[in-house]
Design an enzyme around this catalytic site. Sequence first.
Site, PDB file in Angstrom:
ATOM      1  N   ASP A   1      -9.505  -5.858  -4.095  1.00  0.00           N
ATOM      2  CA  ASP A   1      -9.055  -4.680  -3.351  1.00  0.00           C
ATOM      3  C   ASP A   1     -10.024  -3.528  -3.573  1.00  0.00           C
ATOM      4  O   ASP A   1     -10.224  -3.086  -4.700  1.00  0.00           O
ATOM      5  CB  ASP A   1      -7.650  -4.286  -3.829  1.00  0.00           C
TER       6      ASP A   1
ATOM      7  N   SER B   1       0.835  -1.194   0.000  1.00  0.00           N
ATOM      8  CA  SER B   1       0.000   0.000   0.000  1.00  0.00           C
ATOM      9  C   SER B   1       0.877   1.254   0.000  1.00  0.00           C
ATOM     10  O   SER B   1       1.665   1.461  -0.923  1.00  0.00           O
ATOM     11  CB  SER B   1      -0.972  -0.053   1.185  1.00  0.00           C
TER      12      SER B   1
ATOM     13  N   HIS C   1      -7.619  -5.656   0.357  1.00  0.00           N
ATOM     14  CA  HIS C   1      -6.536  -4.765   0.784  1.00  0.00           C
ATOM     15  C   HIS C   1      -6.097  -5.152   2.190  1.00  0.00           C
ATOM     16  O   HIS C   1      -6.254  -4.397   3.161  1.00  0.00           O
ATOM     17  CB  HIS C   1      -6.991  -3.307   0.734  1.00  0.00           C
TER      18      HIS C   1
END
Length: 293
Positions: free
Chosen positions: A227, A102, A255
């Site tokens: 995600d 991320s 995610h």
Amino acid sequence: MASAHHGDVELYYETFGSVADGEPLLLVNGLGSQCINYRAEWCELFVAAGFFVIRFDNRDVGRSTKFTGADLPAYRLTDMAGDAIAVLDAVGVERAHVLGLSMGGMIVQTLAIEHPERLRSLTSMMSTTGDPDVGQPSPEAWALLRSPAPSGRDGYIARQLDGSRTWGTPACFDADRIARNAGEAYDRCFCPDGQLRQMAAIGASGSRTDALRSVRVPTLVLHGDADRLVDISGGRRTAEVIPGARFVVIEGLGHDYPPAYWDRIVSLVAEHALGASALSRPSGSPPAATTRR
């Protein structure tokens, strides 16, 4: 307690395995995420795959320096990439494989742009390039991310559960595991303003696309097709603009990084990173030294 220093910034770090026996692998966390989110059991899987693992708290989280009272943006991703270099220096590692998740993916991309001589390989996971037309959250995820910080331990745990329901891996929602890990993180450090400052750093850093076109570090890009926080288009764009990058879609992954996916992720990273090291050595030569003397 081990710590590195980047100017006035103190950075807490931990290691797993032996620097003499494993390929150095630096793990870089995402937004508001402490180093313990790379669970010790997961780090040990990387050690078993042949790595010397380094995990650390980014600035503004965990046991690293907080920028309380600073104007926004207090820093940028380039500063956070410099933090990663400071950790490598403190450990004594000249060149390392890097894995970022991320926001951590944004940081390791910045490392490949600004410090390519320090990298053996790059893995960017569930991340994006900073372009506004890709990698955007769903409306529900964006609303939750922008909502006021929770108060108290119970509120924090409830928010982590809400986040996992909103953008986590649908088939791996485990309320007990998520609540237990959230409670551990809260007890170690609760700094919601730090997350806001990290968000400001992302916004102030802009797009990396043009600079990524010049990256020559061996690159693997991983992204889950479920995600909802960083749309998979962000991963696709990352792989498109970095020459020679390999893009792997992980089916069903949201995610997050639940234990059910650890073996798959370790296998992909090990294949990529150890393969990159092998290709960088002349035929018949022993592994190149990776530590500072």
